[in-house]
Design a protein around this motif. Structure first.
Motif, PDB file in Angstrom:
ATOM      1  N   HIS A   1      -5.954   2.576  -0.783  1.00  0.00           N
ATOM      2  CA  HIS A   1      -5.571   2.596  -2.195  1.00  0.00           C
ATOM      3  C   HIS A   1      -6.168   1.448  -2.986  1.00  0.00           C
ATOM      4  O   HIS A   1      -5.655   1.089  -4.054  1.00  0.00           O
ATOM      5  CB  HIS A   1      -4.041   2.646  -2.314  1.00  0.00           C
ATOM      6  N   LYS A   2      -7.226   0.880  -2.507  1.00  0.00           N
ATOM      7  CA  LYS A   2      -8.055  -0.137  -3.151  1.00  0.00           C
ATOM      8  C   LYS A   2      -7.342  -0.952  -4.227  1.00  0.00           C
ATOM      9  O   LYS A   2      -6.559  -1.820  -3.925  1.00  0.00           O
ATOM     10  CB  LYS A   2      -9.315   0.512  -3.690  1.00  0.00           C
ATOM     11  N   ASP A   3      -7.593  -0.666  -5.501  1.00  0.00           N
ATOM     12  CA  ASP A   3      -7.045  -1.462  -6.603  1.00  0.00           C
ATOM     13  C   ASP A   3      -5.724  -0.937  -7.139  1.00  0.00           C
ATOM     14  O   ASP A   3      -5.271  -1.372  -8.195  1.00  0.00           O
ATOM     15  CB  ASP A   3      -8.046  -1.524  -7.762  1.00  0.00           C
ATOM     16  N   GLN A   4      -5.118  -0.004  -6.452  1.00  0.00           N
ATOM     17  CA  GLN A   4      -3.849   0.548  -6.936  1.00  0.00           C
ATOM     18  C   GLN A   4      -2.685  -0.365  -6.574  1.00  0.00           C
ATOM     19  O   GLN A   4      -2.767  -1.154  -5.641  1.00  0.00           O
ATOM     20  CB  GLN A   4      -3.629   1.943  -6.349  1.00  0.00           C
ATOM     21  N   ILE A   5      -1.604  -0.259  -7.331  1.00  0.00           N
ATOM     22  CA  ILE A   5      -0.386  -1.016  -7.070  1.00  0.00           C
ATOM     23  C   ILE A   5       0.557  -0.112  -6.278  1.00  0.00           C
ATOM     24  O   ILE A   5       0.930   0.962  -6.750  1.00  0.00           O
ATOM     25  CB  ILE A   5       0.275  -1.452  -8.392  1.00  0.00           C
ATOM     26  N   CYS A   6       0.909  -0.537  -5.073  1.00  0.00           N
ATOM     27  CA  CYS A   6       1.750   0.281  -4.194  1.00  0.00           C
ATOM     28  C   CYS A   6       3.065  -0.438  -3.903  1.00  0.00           C
ATOM     29  O   CYS A   6       3.075  -1.633  -3.601  1.00  0.00           O
ATOM     30  CB  CYS A   6       1.028   0.588  -2.887  1.00  0.00           C
ATOM     31  N   ASP A   7       4.159   0.308  -4.000  1.00  0.00           N
ATOM     32  CA  ASP A   7       5.492  -0.227  -3.739  1.00  0.00           C
ATOM     33  C   ASP A   7       6.269   0.713  -2.848  1.00  0.00           C
ATOM     34  O   ASP A   7       6.168   1.927  -2.980  1.00  0.00           O
ATOM     35  CB  ASP A   7       6.292  -0.374  -5.042  1.00  0.00           C
TER      36      ASP A   7
ATOM     37  N   LEU B   1      -2.224  -1.710   0.331  1.00  0.00           N
ATOM     38  CA  LEU B   1      -2.750  -0.621   1.162  1.00  0.00           C
ATOM     39  C   LEU B   1      -4.258  -0.472   0.954  1.00  0.00           C
ATOM     40  O   LEU B   1      -4.748   0.530   0.443  1.00  0.00           O
ATOM     41  CB  LEU B   1      -2.013   0.687   0.842  1.00  0.00           C
ATOM     42  N   THR B   2      -4.975  -1.513   1.356  1.00  0.00           N
ATOM     43  CA  THR B   2      -6.430  -1.476   1.342  1.00  0.00           C
ATOM     44  C   THR B   2      -6.948  -2.270   2.530  1.00  0.00           C
ATOM     45  O   THR B   2      -6.268  -3.173   3.030  1.00  0.00           O
ATOM     46  CB  THR B   2      -7.015  -2.031   0.023  1.00  0.00           C
ATOM     47  N   ASN B   3      -8.133  -1.915   2.962  1.00  0.00           N
ATOM     48  CA  ASN B   3      -8.782  -2.654   4.042  1.00  0.00           C
ATOM     49  C   ASN B   3      -9.592  -3.823   3.504  1.00  0.00           C
ATOM     50  O   ASN B   3     -10.115  -4.621   4.267  1.00  0.00           O
ATOM     51  CB  ASN B   3      -9.695  -1.721   4.854  1.00  0.00           C
ATOM     52  N   ASN B   4      -9.727  -3.924   2.189  1.00  0.00           N
ATOM     53  CA  ASN B   4     -10.563  -4.948   1.568  1.00  0.00           C
ATOM     54  C   ASN B   4      -9.757  -6.188   1.180  1.00  0.00           C
ATOM     55  O   ASN B   4      -9.861  -6.688   0.068  1.00  0.00           O
ATOM     56  CB  ASN B   4     -11.262  -4.373   0.330  1.00  0.00           C
TER      57      ASN B   4
ATOM     58  N   ASP C   1      -2.028   3.734 -10.595  1.00  0.00           N
ATOM     59  CA  ASP C   1      -3.261   3.189 -11.130  1.00  0.00           C
ATOM     60  C   ASP C   1      -2.936   1.867 -11.822  1.00  0.00           C
ATOM     61  O   ASP C   1      -1.989   1.785 -12.607  1.00  0.00           O
ATOM     62  CB  ASP C   1      -3.877   4.176 -12.130  1.00  0.00           C
ATOM     63  N   ARG C   2      -3.695   0.852 -11.539  1.00  0.00           N
ATOM     64  CA  ARG C   2      -3.429  -0.483 -12.077  1.00  0.00           C
ATOM     65  C   ARG C   2      -3.504  -0.525 -13.607  1.00  0.00           C
ATOM     66  O   ARG C   2      -2.740  -1.244 -14.243  1.00  0.00           O
ATOM     67  CB  ARG C   2      -4.427  -1.471 -11.483  1.00  0.00           C
ATOM     68  N   GLU C   3      -4.388   0.243 -14.207  1.00  0.00           N
ATOM     69  CA  GLU C   3      -4.561   0.192 -15.663  1.00  0.00           C
ATOM     70  C   GLU C   3      -3.654   1.157 -16.409  1.00  0.00           C
ATOM     71  O   GLU C   3      -3.019   0.794 -17.389  1.00  0.00           O
ATOM     72  CB  GLU C   3      -6.028   0.443 -16.017  1.00  0.00           C
ATOM     73  N   THR C   4      -3.584   2.403 -15.969  1.00  0.00           N
ATOM     74  CA  THR C   4      -2.836   3.420 -16.714  1.00  0.00           C
ATOM     75  C   THR C   4      -1.390   3.566 -16.250  1.00  0.00           C
ATOM     76  O   THR C   4      -0.586   4.192 -16.935  1.00  0.00           O
ATOM     77  CB  THR C   4      -3.515   4.795 -16.574  1.00  0.00           C
ATOM     78  N   GLN C   5      -1.080   3.021 -15.070  1.00  0.00           N
ATOM     79  CA  GLN C   5       0.240   3.155 -14.444  1.00  0.00           C
ATOM     80  C   GLN C   5       0.567   4.598 -14.042  1.00  0.00           C
ATOM     81  O   GLN C   5       1.709   4.913 -13.737  1.00  0.00           O
ATOM     82  CB  GLN C   5       1.349   2.602 -15.349  1.00  0.00           C
ATOM     83  N   ASP C   6      -0.443   5.480 -14.042  1.00  0.00           N
ATOM     84  CA  ASP C   6      -0.239   6.862 -13.603  1.00  0.00           C
ATOM     85  C   ASP C   6       0.028   6.885 -12.100  1.00  0.00           C
ATOM     86  O   ASP C   6      -0.598   6.145 -11.334  1.00  0.00           O
ATOM     87  CB  ASP C   6      -1.474   7.721 -13.893  1.00  0.00           C
ATOM     88  N   LEU C   7       0.939   7.757 -11.686  1.00  0.00           N
ATOM     89  CA  LEU C   7       1.251   7.924 -10.277  1.00  0.00           C
ATOM     90  C   LEU C   7       0.077   8.604  -9.584  1.00  0.00           C
ATOM     91  O   LEU C   7      -0.369   9.672 -10.004  1.00  0.00           O
ATOM     92  CB  LEU C   7       2.524   8.760 -10.102  1.00  0.00           C
ATOM     93  N   VAL C   8      -0.426   7.978  -8.529  1.00  0.00           N
ATOM     94  CA  VAL C   8      -1.584   8.487  -7.795  1.00  0.00           C
ATOM     95  C   VAL C   8      -1.168   9.030  -6.430  1.00  0.00           C
ATOM     96  O   VAL C   8      -1.747   9.992  -5.933  1.00  0.00           O
ATOM     97  CB  VAL C   8      -2.642   7.365  -7.620  1.00  0.00           C
ATOM     98  N   TYR C   9      -0.132   8.418  -5.834  1.00  0.00           N
ATOM     99  CA  TYR C   9       0.265   8.789  -4.476  1.00  0.00           C
ATOM    100  C   TYR C   9       1.764   8.574  -4.331  1.00  0.00           C
ATOM    101  O   TYR C   9       2.314   7.608  -4.860  1.00  0.00           O
ATOM    102  CB  TYR C   9      -0.482   7.918  -3.455  1.00  0.00           C
ATOM    103  N   SER C  10       2.417   9.463  -3.581  1.00  0.00           N
ATOM    104  CA  SER C  10       3.846   9.320  -3.311  1.00  0.00           C
ATOM    105  C   SER C  10       4.164   9.977  -1.974  1.00  0.00           C
ATOM    106  O   SER C  10       3.668  11.062  -1.681  1.00  0.00           O
ATOM    107  CB  SER C  10       4.659   9.978  -4.423  1.00  0.00           C
ATOM    108  N   LYS C  11       4.973   9.288  -1.187  1.00  0.00           N
ATOM    109  CA  LYS C  11       5.394   9.844   0.097  1.00  0.00           C
ATOM    110  C   LYS C  11       6.787   9.307   0.411  1.00  0.00           C
ATOM    111  O   LYS C  11       7.054   8.125   0.239  1.00  0.00           O
ATOM    112  CB  LYS C  11       4.422   9.437   1.208  1.00  0.00           C
TER     113      LYS C  11
END
Length: 149
Positions: free
Chosen positions: A79-85, A110-113, A51-61
């Motif tokens: 993953h719209k506004d999320q930060i993915c690495d 990882l967004t289509n927008n 999550d961009r604001e809280t830095q909570d992990l939202v997805y992992s693979k």
């Protein structure tokens, strides 16, 4: 026919992303890929989105590189506004265990927008450093310096 169109509009379509990249051995301790670079089969990598604001992990693979040192992972969600690495997890090679500083992760969108037409996302190469540079590296790095001047 109108009911079918309405049903499709009501549920989101599944357009998975494919994240591709490679993992290399920094055989010359150069901090980047050189002509002496080799690639690591069986290296473990991970895609994480926070999550961009809280830095909570939202997805992992996690995924593993193939025999050529390349990986390809499918990510189903946008993953719209999320930060993915993409990041290095581990190397199967005992002589390449230390991640290369600054080359241990790669940002992916990882967004289509964002204007990208393709669902394939290419991550920068990530690398592990050798404990000692291999023979011939001093000469190779000297050649790179000559071209830089």
């Amino acid at each position: 026919m109108a009911e079918l169109t309405l049903a499709r509009a009501a549920r989101p379509g599944r357009n998975p992303f494919v994240v591709q990249g490679s993992v290399y051995c920094d055989t010359c301790l150069a901090g980047f890929e050189t002509s002496k670079t080799t690639y690591i089969a069986g290296a473990k990598v991970r895609v994480e989105c926070r999550d961009r604001e809280t830095q909570d992990l939202v997805y992992s693979k996690e995924g593993t590189t193939d025999s050529t040192g390349k990986y390809s992972m499918t990510v189903d969600e946008d993953h719209k506004d999320q930060i993915c690495d993409c990041m290095l997890v581990s190397s199967p090679r005992k002589d390449f265990q230390s991640p290369s500083a600054g080359r241990d992760r790669a940002r992916v969108i990882l967004t289509n927008n964002n204007g990208h037409v393709s669902a394939t996302r290419y991550a920068n190469s990530m690398g592990f450093m050798a404990a000692q540079p291999m023979s011939g590296c001093t000469e190779l790095l000297r050649l790179y310096q000559e071209y830089e001047d």
